[in-house]
Scaffold this motif. Structure first.
Motif, mmCIF file in Angstrom:
data_model
loop_
_atom_site.group_PDB
_atom_site.id
_atom_site.type_symbol
_atom_site.label_atom_id
_atom_site.label_comp_id
_atom_site.label_asym_id
_atom_site.label_seq_id
_atom_site.Cartn_x
_atom_site.Cartn_y
_atom_site.Cartn_z
ATOM 1 N N LEU A 32 35.668 29.370 44.497
ATOM 2 C CA LEU A 32 37.074 29.081 44.219
ATOM 3 C C LEU A 32 37.519 29.754 42.920
ATOM 4 O O LEU A 32 38.552 30.423 42.871
ATOM 5 N N ILE A 33 36.723 29.611 41.881
ATOM 6 C CA ILE A 33 37.059 30.217 40.591
ATOM 7 C C ILE A 33 37.046 31.741 40.697
ATOM 8 O O ILE A 33 37.909 32.422 40.136
ATOM 9 N N GLU A 34 36.119 32.283 41.467
ATOM 10 C CA GLU A 34 36.052 33.735 41.641
ATOM 11 C C GLU A 34 37.303 34.267 42.351
ATOM 12 O O GLU A 34 37.827 35.327 41.988
ATOM 13 N N VAL A 35 37.799 33.546 43.350
ATOM 14 C CA VAL A 35 39.034 33.959 44.023
ATOM 15 C C VAL A 35 40.195 33.965 43.030
ATOM 16 O O VAL A 35 40.991 34.914 42.984
ATOM 17 N N LEU A 36 40.280 32.920 42.232
ATOM 18 C CA LEU A 36 41.357 32.859 41.240
ATOM 19 C C LEU A 36 41.243 34.000 40.226
ATOM 20 O O LEU A 36 42.250 34.613 39.861
ATOM 21 N N GLU A 37 40.026 34.296 39.778
ATOM 22 C CA GLU A 37 39.823 35.394 38.833
ATOM 23 C C GLU A 37 40.191 36.740 39.453
ATOM 24 O O GLU A 37 40.792 37.591 38.801
ATOM 25 N N THR A 38 39.844 36.933 40.706
ATOM 26 C CA THR A 38 40.145 38.179 41.394
ATOM 27 C C THR A 38 41.653 38.371 41.542
ATOM 28 O O THR A 38 42.174 39.463 41.351
ATOM 29 N N ARG A 39 42.349 37.298 41.845
ATOM 30 C CA ARG A 39 43.788 37.396 42.061
ATOM 31 C C ARG A 39 44.585 37.440 40.776
ATOM 32 O O ARG A 39 45.590 38.133 40.687
ATOM 33 N N PHE A 40 44.164 36.653 39.762
ATOM 34 C CA PHE A 40 45.016 36.465 38.588
ATOM 35 C C PHE A 40 44.379 36.873 37.261
ATOM 36 O O PHE A 40 45.005 36.731 36.215
ATOM 37 N N GLY A 41 43.155 37.327 37.273
ATOM 38 C CA GLY A 41 42.479 37.665 36.016
ATOM 39 C C GLY A 41 41.842 36.427 35.404
ATOM 40 O O GLY A 41 41.272 35.594 36.106
ATOM 41 N N LEU A 42 41.963 36.310 34.112
ATOM 42 C CA LEU A 42 41.346 35.196 33.397
ATOM 43 C C LEU A 42 41.927 33.857 33.857
ATOM 44 O O LEU A 42 43.145 33.678 33.887
ATOM 45 N N VAL A 43 41.045 32.939 34.234
ATOM 46 C CA VAL A 43 41.450 31.600 34.677
ATOM 47 C C VAL A 43 41.366 30.657 33.483
ATOM 48 O O VAL A 43 40.345 30.619 32.798
ATOM 49 N N LYS A 61 37.339 23.017 49.696
ATOM 50 C CA LYS A 61 37.692 23.932 50.791
ATOM 51 C C LYS A 61 39.205 24.112 50.875
ATOM 52 O O LYS A 61 39.702 25.235 51.028
ATOM 53 N N THR A 62 39.948 23.032 50.750
ATOM 54 C CA THR A 62 41.409 23.100 50.773
ATOM 55 C C THR A 62 41.924 23.926 49.608
ATOM 56 O O THR A 62 42.805 24.779 49.773
ATOM 57 N N LEU A 63 41.372 23.697 48.427
ATOM 58 C CA LEU A 63 41.791 24.459 47.242
ATOM 59 C C LEU A 63 41.460 25.935 47.385
ATOM 60 O O LEU A 63 42.227 26.795 46.955
ATOM 61 N N PHE A 64 40.326 26.234 47.998
ATOM 62 C CA PHE A 64 39.940 27.620 48.213
ATOM 63 C C PHE A 64 40.978 28.329 49.083
ATOM 64 O O PHE A 64 41.423 29.434 48.762
ATOM 65 N N LYS A 65 41.372 27.683 50.161
ATOM 66 C CA LYS A 65 42.381 28.265 51.048
ATOM 67 C C LYS A 65 43.712 28.448 50.327
ATOM 68 O O LYS A 65 44.386 29.460 50.495
ATOM 69 N N ARG A 66 44.079 27.471 49.523
ATOM 70 C CA ARG A 66 45.332 27.577 48.768
ATOM 71 C C ARG A 66 45.263 28.695 47.736
ATOM 72 O O ARG A 66 46.236 29.403 47.499
ATOM 73 N N ALA A 67 44.103 28.862 47.103
ATOM 74 C CA ALA A 67 43.940 29.897 46.080
ATOM 75 C C ALA A 67 44.124 31.298 46.652
ATOM 76 O O ALA A 67 44.585 32.197 45.953
ATOM 77 N N ILE A 68 43.789 31.467 47.897
ATOM 78 C CA ILE A 68 43.923 32.779 48.533
ATOM 79 C C ILE A 68 45.387 33.178 48.656
ATOM 80 O O ILE A 68 45.733 34.341 48.488
ATOM 81 N N ALA A 69 46.260 32.205 48.916
ATOM 82 C CA ALA A 69 47.652 32.521 49.229
ATOM 83 C C ALA A 69 48.661 32.149 48.151
ATOM 84 O O ALA A 69 49.804 32.579 48.210
ATOM 85 N N ILE A 70 48.259 31.365 47.188
ATOM 86 C CA ILE A 70 49.215 30.855 46.196
ATOM 87 C C ILE A 70 49.735 31.995 45.305
ATOM 88 O O ILE A 70 48.985 32.891 44.948
ATOM 89 N N SER A 72 50.829 32.015 42.113
ATOM 90 C CA SER A 72 50.577 32.045 40.669
ATOM 91 C C SER A 72 49.542 31.003 40.262
ATOM 92 O O SER A 72 49.329 30.012 40.967
ATOM 93 N N VAL A 73 48.952 31.247 39.110
ATOM 94 C CA VAL A 73 47.998 30.284 38.542
ATOM 95 C C VAL A 73 48.719 28.985 38.196
ATOM 96 O O VAL A 73 48.162 27.897 38.377
ATOM 97 N N ALA A 74 49.942 29.088 37.730
ATOM 98 C CA ALA A 74 50.709 27.889 37.357
ATOM 99 C C ALA A 74 50.892 26.965 38.564
ATOM 100 O O ALA A 74 50.759 25.744 38.439
ATOM 101 N N GLU A 75 51.177 27.546 39.723
ATOM 102 C CA GLU A 75 51.332 26.720 40.922
ATOM 103 C C GLU A 75 50.005 26.100 41.336
ATOM 104 O O GLU A 75 49.957 24.957 41.780
ATOM 105 N N PHE A 76 48.924 26.849 41.180
ATOM 106 C CA PHE A 76 47.607 26.293 41.489
ATOM 107 C C PHE A 76 47.281 25.138 40.552
ATOM 108 O O PHE A 76 46.756 24.112 40.974
ATOM 109 N N GLN A 77 47.619 25.297 39.290
ATOM 110 C CA GLN A 77 47.369 24.237 38.310
ATOM 111 C C GLN A 77 48.163 22.976 38.683
ATOM 112 O O GLN A 77 47.666 21.863 38.537
#
Length: 87
Positions: A32-43, A61-70, A72-77
């Protein structure tokens, strides 16, 4: 050769199962953290800390799926804050 009781075997099996489950959870957190880093840089560390405290694979698992499509990091937070407030 030492005799191993059925209780000892059961305890060992439960320990192995618990270790496997912890390994799966840790792998899910890292992915999950790796997906966020790949999409947005520093988490932000605040996100990493919350993710590392999650103990339910279904939530990860739900967060992982959301991280793929979200978008911004702010929305994920915000999603993380909503999950934390439900617990």
């Amino acid at each position: 050769m030492r005799y191993v009781t059925s209780i000892e075997r059961l305890a060992k099996a439960e320990g192995i199962e618990q270790g496997i489950l912890q390994g799966i959870l840790q792998g899910s957190r890292e992915n999950l953290i790796e997906v966020l880093e790949t999409r947005f840089g520093l988490v932000p560390s605040s996100i990493v800390e919350v993710v590392n405290q999650i103990e339910e694979s279904a939530v990860l698992k739900t967060l992982f799926k959301r991280a793929i499509a979200i978008p911004s990091v702010a929305e994920f937070q915000q999603i993380l804050q909503n999950i934390a407030s439900q617990e």
